[in-house]
Design a protein around this motif. Structure first.
Motif, PDB file in Angstrom:
ATOM      1  N   ALA A 270       0.837  -1.199   0.000  1.00 44.11           N
ATOM      2  CA  ALA A 270       0.000   0.000   0.000  1.00 44.11           C
ATOM      3  C   ALA A 270       0.874   1.252   0.000  1.00 44.11           C
ATOM      4  CB  ALA A 270      -0.944  -0.009   1.200  1.00 44.11           C
ATOM      5  N   VAL A 271       1.904   1.257   0.817  1.00 46.71           N
ATOM      6  CA  VAL A 271       2.838   2.389   0.835  1.00 46.71           C
ATOM      7  C   VAL A 271       3.591   2.456  -0.489  1.00 46.71           C
ATOM      8  CG1 VAL A 271       4.856   3.406   1.970  1.00 46.71           C
ATOM      9  CG2 VAL A 271       3.081   2.284   3.350  1.00 46.71           C
ATOM     10  N   TRP A 272       4.041   1.306  -0.992  1.00 45.80           N
ATOM     11  CA  TRP A 272       4.788   1.289  -2.253  1.00 45.80           C
ATOM     12  C   TRP A 272       3.955   1.831  -3.404  1.00 45.80           C
ATOM     13  CZ3 TRP A 272       6.525  -4.489  -1.580  1.00 45.80           C
ATOM     14  CH2 TRP A 272       7.479  -4.568  -0.561  1.00 45.80           C
ATOM     15  N   ALA A 273       2.669   1.500  -3.434  1.00 44.62           N
ATOM     16  CA  ALA A 273       1.795   1.989  -4.511  1.00 44.62           C
ATOM     17  C   ALA A 273       1.668   3.512  -4.451  1.00 44.62           C
ATOM     18  CB  ALA A 273       0.425   1.330  -4.419  1.00 44.62           C
ATOM     19  N   ILE A 274       1.451   4.043  -3.264  1.00 42.24           N
ATOM     20  CA  ILE A 274       1.328   5.494  -3.095  1.00 42.24           C
ATOM     21  C   ILE A 274       2.649   6.178  -3.427  1.00 42.24           C
ATOM     22  CG2 ILE A 274       0.972   7.346  -1.412  1.00 42.24           C
ATOM     23  CD1 ILE A 274      -1.047   5.437  -0.014  1.00 42.24           C
ATOM     24  N   ARG A 275       3.727   5.641  -2.918  1.00 46.42           N
ATOM     25  CA  ARG A 275       5.045   6.206  -3.190  1.00 46.42           C
ATOM     26  C   ARG A 275       5.387   6.090  -4.675  1.00 46.42           C
ATOM     27  NH1 ARG A 275       9.963   3.618   0.023  1.00 46.42           N
ATOM     28  NH2 ARG A 275       9.628   2.023  -1.557  1.00 46.42           N
ATOM     29  N   GLY A 276       5.006   4.974  -5.285  1.00 45.08           N
ATOM     30  CA  GLY A 276       5.303   4.738  -6.691  1.00 45.08           C
ATOM     31  C   GLY A 276       4.594   5.689  -7.634  1.00 45.08           C
ATOM     32  N   VAL A 277       3.409   6.135  -7.246  1.00 45.74           N
ATOM     33  CA  VAL A 277       2.671   7.086  -8.070  1.00 45.74           C
ATOM     34  C   VAL A 277       3.151   8.517  -7.790  1.00 45.74           C
ATOM     35  CG1 VAL A 277       0.606   7.537  -6.654  1.00 45.74           C
ATOM     36  CG2 VAL A 277       0.377   7.332  -9.111  1.00 45.74           C
ATOM     37  N   LYS A 278       4.152   8.625  -6.931  1.00 46.79           N
ATOM     38  CA  LYS A 278       4.854   9.880  -6.617  1.00 46.79           C
ATOM     39  C   LYS A 278       4.036  10.874  -5.792  1.00 46.79           C
ATOM     40  CE  LYS A 278       8.489   8.956  -9.424  1.00 46.79           C
ATOM     41  NZ  LYS A 278       8.747   7.570  -9.133  1.00 46.79           N
ATOM     42  N   VAL A 279       3.081  10.358  -5.011  1.00 48.55           N
ATOM     43  CA  VAL A 279       2.370  11.217  -4.068  1.00 48.55           C
ATOM     44  C   VAL A 279       3.391  11.724  -3.055  1.00 48.55           C
ATOM     45  CG1 VAL A 279       0.750  11.130  -2.114  1.00 48.55           C
ATOM     46  CG2 VAL A 279       0.078  10.232  -4.338  1.00 48.55           C
ATOM     47  N   GLY A 280       3.310  13.016  -2.724  1.00 50.15           N
ATOM     48  CA  GLY A 280       4.261  13.610  -1.790  1.00 50.15           C
ATOM     49  C   GLY A 280       4.032  13.178  -0.357  1.00 50.15           C
ATOM     50  N   THR A 281       2.777  13.120   0.044  1.00 49.97           N
ATOM     51  CA  THR A 281       2.418  12.682   1.385  1.00 49.97           C
ATOM     52  C   THR A 281       0.928  12.362   1.427  1.00 49.97           C
ATOM     53  OG1 THR A 281       2.632  13.160   3.764  1.00 49.97           O
ATOM     54  CG2 THR A 281       1.880  14.966   2.372  1.00 49.97           C
ATOM     55  N   VAL A 282       0.543  11.693   2.491  1.00 46.01           N
ATOM     56  CA  VAL A 282      -0.874  11.493   2.795  1.00 46.01           C
ATOM     57  C   VAL A 282      -1.134  12.261   4.082  1.00 46.01           C
ATOM     58  CG1 VAL A 282      -2.689   9.839   3.388  1.00 46.01           C
ATOM     59  CG2 VAL A 282      -0.910   9.199   1.734  1.00 46.01           C
ATOM     60  N   ILE A 283      -2.214  13.030   4.063  1.00 43.62           N
ATOM     61  CA  ILE A 283      -2.649  13.791   5.231  1.00 43.62           C
ATOM     62  C   ILE A 283      -3.972  13.177   5.669  1.00 43.62           C
ATOM     63  CG2 ILE A 283      -3.311  16.054   6.125  1.00 43.62           C
ATOM     64  CD1 ILE A 283      -1.819  17.228   3.606  1.00 43.62           C
ATOM     65  N   ALA A 284      -4.035  12.715   6.915  1.00 42.98           N
ATOM     66  CA  ALA A 284      -5.259  12.107   7.410  1.00 42.98           C
ATOM     67  C   ALA A 284      -5.467  12.482   8.875  1.00 42.98           C
ATOM     68  CB  ALA A 284      -5.213  10.584   7.264  1.00 42.98           C
ATOM     69  N   LYS A 285      -6.716  12.348   9.324  1.00 38.15           N
ATOM     70  CA  LYS A 285      -6.988  12.606  10.747  1.00 38.15           C
ATOM     71  C   LYS A 285      -6.181  11.653  11.607  1.00 38.15           C
ATOM     72  CE  LYS A 285     -11.472  14.781  10.512  1.00 38.15           C
ATOM     73  NZ  LYS A 285     -12.822  14.849  11.046  1.00 38.15           N
TER      74      LYS A 285
END
Length: 161
Positions: A68-83
């Protein structure tokens, strides 16, 4: 400047981040091509390097998988902001060298498509579209060190030498 991709819901799970049917690889680019596919079929077409995902509570809940982290990182998202983040997802992100931001207020103060700028050192998300600032607690030094070293394995290797 980053564009915000906002999902106004809680409990976005790892199967929605990267569906289990794609777990037969550890190739980040392959995983990235299916990132958020079951939640937002157009996500990979919309996202640009450095963009951010904004969501509610318990982001990354469900199965424990680095994919899940690899997919987000792979699509080059800078960060995830969540509550809040699921504990195992949060730790997987740090171990993979990926910075996450917990913010109680971001989901209410950032709209889909808003342009944001993040000051990681001072703990401020600047919503340039709305003209508001959102404060957050920066990660502790030990986590930053792991992230800056490119993840836990690189960090351990660096410390061993």
């Amino acid at each position: 400047m980053s564009k915000a991709h906002v999902y106004k819901r809680d409990h976005i799970n790892t199967d929605e981040i990267i569906p289990a049917r794609y777990l037969n690889t550890d190739d980040e680019m392959e995983l990235a091509s299916h990132c958020m596919e079951d939640l937002d079929g157009d996500f990979v077409k919309k996202v640009r390097p450095g963009d951010v995902i904004v969501a509610g509570e318990d982001f990354g809940c469900g199965s424990s998988r680095e994919h899940a982290v690899w997919a987000i990182r792979g699509v080059k998202v800078g960060t995830v902001i969540a509550k809040t983040f699921a504990r195992i997802f949060y730790r997987n992100a740090i171990n993979c060298g990926f910075y996450l931001i917990e913010s109680e207020d971001a989901l209410d103060k950032i709209s889909d498509g808003d342009e944001v700028e993040i000051d990681y050192n001072n703990g401020v998300i600047k919503n340039k579209t709305a003209g508001t600032d959102i404060e957050f607690s920066p990660l502790p030094d030990f986590a930053l060190e792991i992230i800056n070293d490119g993840g836990l394995l690189n960090h351990i290797t660096k410390k061993a030498n």
